[in-house]
Design a protein around this motif. Sequence first.
Motif, PDB file in Angstrom:
ATOM      1  N   TRP A   1       4.616  -4.031  26.924  1.00 37.62           N
ATOM      2  CA  TRP A   1       4.751  -2.734  27.574  1.00 37.62           C
ATOM      3  C   TRP A   1       3.811  -2.610  28.768  1.00 37.62           C
ATOM      4  O   TRP A   1       4.202  -2.143  29.836  1.00 37.62           O
ATOM      5  CB  TRP A   1       4.491  -1.588  26.592  1.00 37.62           C
ATOM      6  N   HIS A   2       2.555  -3.008  28.593  1.00 38.59           N
ATOM      7  CA  HIS A   2       1.572  -2.884  29.666  1.00 38.59           C
ATOM      8  C   HIS A   2       1.996  -3.698  30.884  1.00 38.59           C
ATOM      9  O   HIS A   2       1.915  -3.240  32.027  1.00 38.59           O
ATOM     10  CB  HIS A   2       0.203  -3.342  29.160  1.00 38.59           C
ATOM     11  N   LEU A   3       2.474  -4.920  30.651  1.00 42.05           N
ATOM     12  CA  LEU A   3       2.924  -5.776  31.748  1.00 42.05           C
ATOM     13  C   LEU A   3       4.125  -5.151  32.450  1.00 42.05           C
ATOM     14  O   LEU A   3       4.178  -5.090  33.689  1.00 42.05           O
ATOM     15  CB  LEU A   3       3.272  -7.161  31.215  1.00 42.05           C
ATOM     16  N   LEU A   4       5.084  -4.672  31.679  1.00 39.37           N
ATOM     17  CA  LEU A   4       6.261  -4.033  32.264  1.00 39.37           C
ATOM     18  C   LEU A   4       5.865  -2.799  33.070  1.00 39.37           C
ATOM     19  O   LEU A   4       6.372  -2.576  34.177  1.00 39.37           O
ATOM     20  CB  LEU A   4       7.251  -3.658  31.158  1.00 39.37           C
ATOM     21  N   GLU A   5       4.966  -2.006  32.532  1.00 35.80           N
ATOM     22  CA  GLU A   5       4.546  -0.772  33.210  1.00 35.80           C
ATOM     23  C   GLU A   5       3.908  -1.076  34.560  1.00 35.80           C
ATOM     24  O   GLU A   5       4.197  -0.409  35.562  1.00 35.80           O
ATOM     25  CB  GLU A   5       3.568  -0.005  32.328  1.00 35.80           C
ATOM     26  N   VAL A   6       3.044  -2.091  34.610  1.00 36.93           N
ATOM     27  CA  VAL A   6       2.395  -2.443  35.871  1.00 36.93           C
ATOM     28  C   VAL A   6       3.444  -2.863  36.908  1.00 36.93           C
ATOM     29  O   VAL A   6       3.393  -2.447  38.076  1.00 36.93           O
ATOM     30  CB  VAL A   6       1.373  -3.580  35.655  1.00 36.93           C
ATOM     31  N   LEU A   7       4.420  -3.640  36.484  1.00 37.30           N
ATOM     32  CA  LEU A   7       5.446  -4.118  37.411  1.00 37.30           C
ATOM     33  C   LEU A   7       6.337  -2.982  37.917  1.00 37.30           C
ATOM     34  O   LEU A   7       6.582  -2.861  39.117  1.00 37.30           O
ATOM     35  CB  LEU A   7       6.296  -5.198  36.739  1.00 37.30           C
TER      36      LEU A   7
ATOM     37  N   ALA B   1       6.931   8.618  28.329  1.00 35.94           N
ATOM     38  CA  ALA B   1       7.118   8.548  26.868  1.00 35.94           C
ATOM     39  C   ALA B   1       6.807   7.171  26.311  1.00 35.94           C
ATOM     40  O   ALA B   1       6.795   6.990  25.087  1.00 35.94           O
ATOM     41  CB  ALA B   1       8.550   8.937  26.509  1.00 35.94           C
ATOM     42  N   LYS B   2       6.578   6.195  27.219  1.00 34.47           N
ATOM     43  CA  LYS B   2       6.341   4.805  26.808  1.00 34.47           C
ATOM     44  C   LYS B   2       7.472   4.326  25.891  1.00 34.47           C
ATOM     45  O   LYS B   2       7.253   3.819  24.794  1.00 34.47           O
ATOM     46  CB  LYS B   2       4.983   4.652  26.114  1.00 34.47           C
TER      47      LYS B   2
ATOM     48  N   GLY C   1       8.521 -14.221  29.929  1.00 35.66           N
ATOM     49  CA  GLY C   1       9.690 -14.754  29.235  1.00 35.66           C
ATOM     50  C   GLY C   1      10.173 -13.813  28.146  1.00 35.66           C
ATOM     51  O   GLY C   1      11.382 -13.605  27.974  1.00 35.66           O
ATOM     52  N   GLN C   2       9.232 -13.223  27.413  1.00 37.84           N
ATOM     53  CA  GLN C   2       9.597 -12.264  26.366  1.00 37.84           C
ATOM     54  C   GLN C   2      10.297 -11.042  26.956  1.00 37.84           C
ATOM     55  O   GLN C   2      11.308 -10.562  26.424  1.00 37.84           O
ATOM     56  CB  GLN C   2       8.339 -11.821  25.607  1.00 37.84           C
ATOM     57  N   LEU C   3       9.760 -10.515  28.039  1.00 41.54           N
ATOM     58  CA  LEU C   3      10.375  -9.351  28.668  1.00 41.54           C
ATOM     59  C   LEU C   3      11.777  -9.671  29.181  1.00 41.54           C
ATOM     60  O   LEU C   3      12.697  -8.855  29.048  1.00 41.54           O
ATOM     61  CB  LEU C   3       9.504  -8.852  29.822  1.00 41.54           C
ATOM     62  N   ARG C   4      11.941 -10.830  29.774  1.00 42.56           N
ATOM     63  CA  ARG C   4      13.266 -11.196  30.273  1.00 42.56           C
ATOM     64  C   ARG C   4      14.276 -11.308  29.136  1.00 42.56           C
ATOM     65  O   ARG C   4      15.429 -10.901  29.283  1.00 42.56           O
ATOM     66  CB  ARG C   4      13.178 -12.511  31.042  1.00 42.56           C
ATOM     67  N   ARG C   5      13.845 -11.859  28.015  1.00 40.74           N
ATOM     68  CA  ARG C   5      14.767 -11.976  26.878  1.00 40.74           C
ATOM     69  C   ARG C   5      15.199 -10.596  26.368  1.00 40.74           C
ATOM     70  O   ARG C   5      16.319 -10.420  25.901  1.00 40.74           O
ATOM     71  CB  ARG C   5      14.119 -12.782  25.751  1.00 40.74           C
TER      72      ARG C   5
ATOM     73  N   GLY D   1      21.216   4.602  23.797  1.00 39.15           N
ATOM     74  CA  GLY D   1      20.118   5.367  23.221  1.00 39.15           C
ATOM     75  C   GLY D   1      19.289   4.577  22.233  1.00 39.15           C
ATOM     76  O   GLY D   1      18.261   5.055  21.745  1.00 39.15           O
ATOM     77  N   GLU D   2      19.709   3.355  21.956  1.00 45.79           N
ATOM     78  CA  GLU D   2      18.970   2.516  21.008  1.00 45.79           C
ATOM     79  C   GLU D   2      17.669   2.034  21.647  1.00 45.79           C
ATOM     80  O   GLU D   2      17.636   1.600  22.801  1.00 45.79           O
ATOM     81  CB  GLU D   2      19.836   1.314  20.616  1.00 45.79           C
ATOM     82  N   ASP D   3      16.587   2.104  20.880  1.00 48.49           N
ATOM     83  CA  ASP D   3      15.282   1.680  21.380  1.00 48.49           C
ATOM     84  C   ASP D   3      15.170   0.158  21.443  1.00 48.49           C
ATOM     85  O   ASP D   3      15.701  -0.557  20.590  1.00 48.49           O
ATOM     86  CB  ASP D   3      14.166   2.210  20.476  1.00 48.49           C
ATOM     87  N   ILE D   4      14.473  -0.309  22.473  1.00 43.22           N
ATOM     88  CA  ILE D   4      14.073  -1.711  22.563  1.00 43.22           C
ATOM     89  C   ILE D   4      12.582  -1.758  22.255  1.00 43.22           C
ATOM     90  O   ILE D   4      11.782  -1.117  22.942  1.00 43.22           O
ATOM     91  CB  ILE D   4      14.349  -2.288  23.962  1.00 43.22           C
ATOM     92  N   ARG D   5      12.229  -2.477  21.243  1.00 43.52           N
ATOM     93  CA  ARG D   5      10.829  -2.502  20.824  1.00 43.52           C
ATOM     94  C   ARG D   5      10.056  -3.532  21.643  1.00 43.52           C
ATOM     95  O   ARG D   5      10.433  -4.701  21.729  1.00 43.52           O
ATOM     96  CB  ARG D   5      10.730  -2.828  19.331  1.00 43.52           C
ATOM     97  N   LEU D   6       8.958  -3.065  22.221  1.00 40.28           N
ATOM     98  CA  LEU D   6       8.056  -3.929  22.971  1.00 40.28           C
ATOM     99  C   LEU D   6       6.689  -3.922  22.314  1.00 40.28           C
ATOM    100  O   LEU D   6       6.261  -2.906  21.772  1.00 40.28           O
ATOM    101  CB  LEU D   6       7.910  -3.453  24.417  1.00 40.28           C
TER     102      LEU D   6
END
Length: 225
Positions: A157-163, A139-140, A197-201, A147-152
């Motif tokens: 998103w692409h970096l997180l998905e690869v990891l 669903a990306k 850094g953005q993803l970690r935050r 249930g609250e969305d975290i906006r990426l």
Amino acid sequence: MTRVLVVDDEPQIVRALQINLKARGYEVHLAGNGTAALKVAAQHPPELVILDLGLPDFDGVDVIRGLRGWTEAPILVLSGRTDSTDKVEALDAGADDYVTKPFGIDELLARMRAVLRRSNIAQDQPVVTVGGIRVDLSAKRVTLETGEDIRLTPTEWHLLEVLVRHPGKLMSQRQLLTEVWGPGYENASGNLRFYMGQLRRKLEADPARPKHLLTEPGMGYRFEP
């Protein structure tokens, strides 16, 4: 019984690994050079490869490339080379992890278990949990337990998905930059540091002490579920 191929030309190390692995229930096959490694792997397809880079006939990185042409079995490099350039080259060729000689058998066994766990996780697994955060790959969508969305952003998103599609795998900066940004960005390490850094935050409970989005100094990054 997990089939392990050990590729090393040092008799003492080979003997120690053979004894320890067999005692723990692994099926062990041995090769003393690159040519033999590829031949034995074809005859007895391994579920895990432990590979030295300094082989007498050709470089272990070439063995990695040869294996990666037909198998996704995890490759754990076990080498006396400590330079980060050698480590990154092995990772870029397709190795899953890197242990430096001299090594402790307990550490090696733990790394083996980690790469085997990763290989047993389906690459199309739809949902991954990062702490209390739910990552839905199909669903990306990234959501909190509430249930609250975290906006990426698309890049985040692409970096997180690869990891997360490679849990436990040590991925080099070059691999991540090429995968996320494309050819020509292999040296744009500043981009990678910024977006990690953005993803970690957004995803880590304590961004200064991450538990899931980890840095391996001089080599790359790793996602630990």
